[in-house]
Motif scaffolding. Structure first.
Motif, mmCIF file in Angstrom:
data_model
loop_
_atom_site.group_PDB
_atom_site.id
_atom_site.type_symbol
_atom_site.label_atom_id
_atom_site.label_comp_id
_atom_site.label_asym_id
_atom_site.label_seq_id
_atom_site.Cartn_x
_atom_site.Cartn_y
_atom_site.Cartn_z
ATOM 1 N N PHE B 203 0.789 -1.228 0.000
ATOM 2 C CA PHE B 203 0.000 0.000 0.000
ATOM 3 C C PHE B 203 0.829 1.290 0.000
ATOM 4 N N SER B 204 2.070 1.187 0.411
ATOM 5 C CA SER B 204 2.917 2.378 0.459
ATOM 6 C C SER B 204 3.744 2.494 -0.813
ATOM 7 N N SER B 205 4.049 3.714 -1.181
ATOM 8 C CA SER B 205 4.900 3.905 -2.367
ATOM 9 C C SER B 205 6.380 3.888 -1.986
ATOM 10 N N ASN B 206 6.683 3.768 -0.701
ATOM 11 C CA ASN B 206 8.078 3.836 -0.244
ATOM 12 C C ASN B 206 8.676 2.458 0.034
ATOM 13 N N TRP B 207 9.990 2.409 0.077
ATOM 14 C CA TRP B 207 10.720 1.243 0.575
ATOM 15 C C TRP B 207 11.350 1.647 1.909
ATOM 16 N N TYR B 208 11.563 0.648 2.780
ATOM 17 C CA TYR B 208 11.966 0.938 4.149
ATOM 18 C C TYR B 208 13.229 0.193 4.571
ATOM 19 N N GLY B 209 14.013 0.849 5.423
ATOM 20 C CA GLY B 209 15.146 0.208 6.066
ATOM 21 C C GLY B 209 14.700 -0.402 7.391
ATOM 22 N N GLN B 210 15.645 -0.949 8.109
ATOM 23 C CA GLN B 210 15.315 -1.483 9.436
ATOM 24 C C GLN B 210 16.560 -1.556 10.298
ATOM 25 N N ASP B 211 16.379 -1.123 11.539
ATOM 26 C CA ASP B 211 17.377 -1.357 12.582
ATOM 27 C C ASP B 211 16.585 -1.630 13.854
ATOM 28 N N GLY B 212 16.544 -2.870 14.273
ATOM 29 C CA GLY B 212 15.717 -3.216 15.424
ATOM 30 C C GLY B 212 14.253 -2.959 15.119
ATOM 31 N N GLU B 213 13.610 -2.132 15.934
ATOM 32 C CA GLU B 213 12.183 -1.833 15.730
ATOM 33 C C GLU B 213 11.971 -0.531 14.960
ATOM 34 N N ASN B 214 13.047 0.003 14.439
ATOM 35 C CA ASN B 214 12.979 1.261 13.695
ATOM 36 C C ASN B 214 12.907 0.982 12.192
ATOM 37 N N TYR B 215 11.863 1.477 11.535
ATOM 38 C CA TYR B 215 11.666 1.243 10.102
ATOM 39 C C TYR B 215 11.596 2.583 9.362
ATOM 40 N N PRO B 216 12.741 3.186 9.076
ATOM 41 C CA PRO B 216 12.721 4.490 8.385
ATOM 42 C C PRO B 216 12.432 4.331 6.889
ATOM 43 N N ILE B 217 11.981 5.408 6.274
ATOM 44 C CA ILE B 217 11.808 5.389 4.811
ATOM 45 C C ILE B 217 13.205 5.429 4.193
ATOM 46 N N ALA B 218 13.530 4.400 3.442
ATOM 47 C CA ALA B 218 14.858 4.335 2.815
ATOM 48 C C ALA B 218 14.853 5.001 1.443
ATOM 49 N N LEU B 219 13.758 4.820 0.724
ATOM 50 C CA LEU B 219 13.687 5.347 -0.649
ATOM 51 C C LEU B 219 12.229 5.634 -0.996
ATOM 52 N N SER B 220 12.008 6.780 -1.606
ATOM 53 C CA SER B 220 10.669 7.103 -2.101
ATOM 54 C C SER B 220 10.780 7.444 -3.584
ATOM 55 N N PRO B 221 9.691 7.428 -4.312
ATOM 56 C CA PRO B 221 9.771 7.747 -5.754
ATOM 57 C C PRO B 221 10.452 9.087 -6.028
#
Lengths: 86, 355
Positions: B203-221
């Motif tokens: 559902f999201s247009s973004n891809w995400y990173g991860q470190d533990g419980e942290n899921y930042p937006i890694a890349l967006s269009p």
């Protein structure tokens, strides 16, 4: 199974407290696949077990992502592989 | 090579077809090493095969097989259009995850009912509701040598194992610390390969990173500008394009870049290891890169990667398990399958060209 669960929650603390779903899988000889890949005779019937740890997490922009960690175990109780959903 | 589309459905997506038809004709004339046929499955054809009135994947596959019986072996199949033009197969999901079905082009690549193992190259050029988008895919070229890779931090070691096929593992970036708002678009410029091992969402247009419980937006269009090379992504839903356009699907955004030659990714939830050895998505992408580096074109590299992946998985465990089977079904190739990267050995340059 308790030993495996303990190991997984130690190695992957994000899944601490998640109760795995345990499934027994009967793997029939995959004759057609072996033939198509020219790999000789398919291995005999096998039985493996899968522990599936599942949880839903939120990203920083509030998107929900299903996190899955699958552990496949052979009949001797040894871990064959561990995979994570991407 | 068979290029297949639906005149009615493609017209509904992109409007006037003249531009696309003209460029396809030119594409056919350019590819001297290929015998290429362009057919609309919903129109009459030289083989007198009855045109299809409904766009069901099973019927389209049967149509392809009929053409093959009359025309000869089809080694390459290029599907022109997205799901509303040439629908993906909706296959039973081998895994017990939340995907109700697996969107797949694998049955189009197989002559028998064992869809896991491809027998022909199969690629797709999505329409993105734009004639210009399709035309662009058929005219691409690129000539760069270095690579870019981005991994969720938790999978750094596993990703390094893949990235070593295309660059130095020290170059691989991780998210965090890389996030969308710190991402420099220039990282994607003048690259031969772009590799992503990150999280994705339907559902999201973004891809995400991860470190533990942290899921930042890694890349967006929005991060994608002047990108180049061949893109391979292991993100869940990385190649999911249903009801999406280039602003809502990173895969389409990459393909909208003139110098991005193709996109390899998953239509559904994908799997991979946290650490080496490579398996599932990691292993498939690793083989894909290896064959591209050897000079095979995108289509052959993709097909061979699936074959090698299946062989390796079977040699390891004696069988293909649920995750392996899903990997084989869910990975698709978008773009012109005949493009290839010239070997970077010698002058250390790569040149994408028609073969």
């Amino acid at each position: 199974m308790k030993r495996i669960t303990k190991q997984i929650t130690r190695d992957f603390p994000e899944f601490k407290g998640v109760k795995p779903k345990i499934t027994e899988k009967k793997i029939r000889p995959q004759d057609k696949l072996y033939k198509k890949l020219s790999l000789g005779v398919a291995k005999e019937f096998r039985r493996v077990y899968q522990l599936s740890f599942r949880k839903v997490v939120q990203t920083v922009d509030n998107a929900s992502i299903e996190r899955i960690l699958n552990v496949t175990i052979d009949e001797a109780g040894e871990i064959i592989k561990i995979t994570h959903s991407r | 090579m068979l290029i297949l589309s639906s005149k009615t459905a493609l017209k509904a997506q992109i409007g006037n077809l003249k531009k696309v038809e003209r460029v396809v004709k030119s594409f056919i004339n350019t590819k001297k090493n290929f015998k290429i046929l362009f057919i609309y499955y919903d129109r009459s054809n030289q083989f007198r095969i009855k045109p299809l009135k409904i766009k069901k994947p099973v019927s389209i596959r049967s149509f392809i097989q009929k053409i093959e019986r009359r025309w000869g072996v089809i080694d390459y199949l290029l599907l022109l259009g997205g799901d509303r033009v040439v629908p993906f197969f909706r296959l039973k999901n081998p895994c017990a995850d939340s995907d109700k079905e697996v969107l797949s082009d694998s049955p189009y690549a197989s002559r028998d009912d064992d869809y896991l193992i491809p027998e022909r190259v199969c690629a797709r050029i999505p329409d993105n509701h734009s004639a210009d988008f399709i035309v662009q895919q058929l005219k691409k070229s690129s000539n760069f040598s270095s690579s870019f890779g981005l991994s969720a931090r938790v999978w750094k070691r596993a990703s390094e194992n893949v990235y070593q096929r295309i660059g130095k593992k020290e170059e691989l970036m991780t998210s965090p610390p890389v996030t969308s708002n710190r991402f420099k678009s220039q990282w994607l410029r003048k690259k031969r390969f772009l590799y992503f091992n990150v999280h994705g969402s339907k559902f999201s247009s973004n891809w995400y990173g991860q470190d533990g419980e942290n899921y930042p937006i890694a890349l967006s269009p929005d991060n994608i500008k002047d990108a180049s090379g061949v893109v391979a992504s292991e993100a869940c839903y990385g190649a999911y394009i249903i009801n999406k356009d280039e602003e809502r699907a990173i895969s389409l955004k990459f393909l909208s870049q003139p110098k991005v030659l193709g996109f390899c990714g998953s239509t559904t939830i994908a799997y991979g290891p946290a650490v080496p050895p490579s398996s599932e998505a990691d292993l498939l992408v690793k083989y894909f890169f290896e064959y591209l580096n050897q000079g095979l074109n995108l289509g052959e590299s993709f097909k061979n990667a699936k074959l090698d992946f299946a062989r390796k998985a079977i040699r390891r465990h004696g069988f293909l398990d649920d995750d392996d089977q899903k990997t084989l079904l869910q990975f698709v190739l978008y773009g012109d399958p005949t493009l290839r990267l010239k070997s970077s050995k010698g002058d250390n340059r790569c040149l994408a060209r028609a073969r």
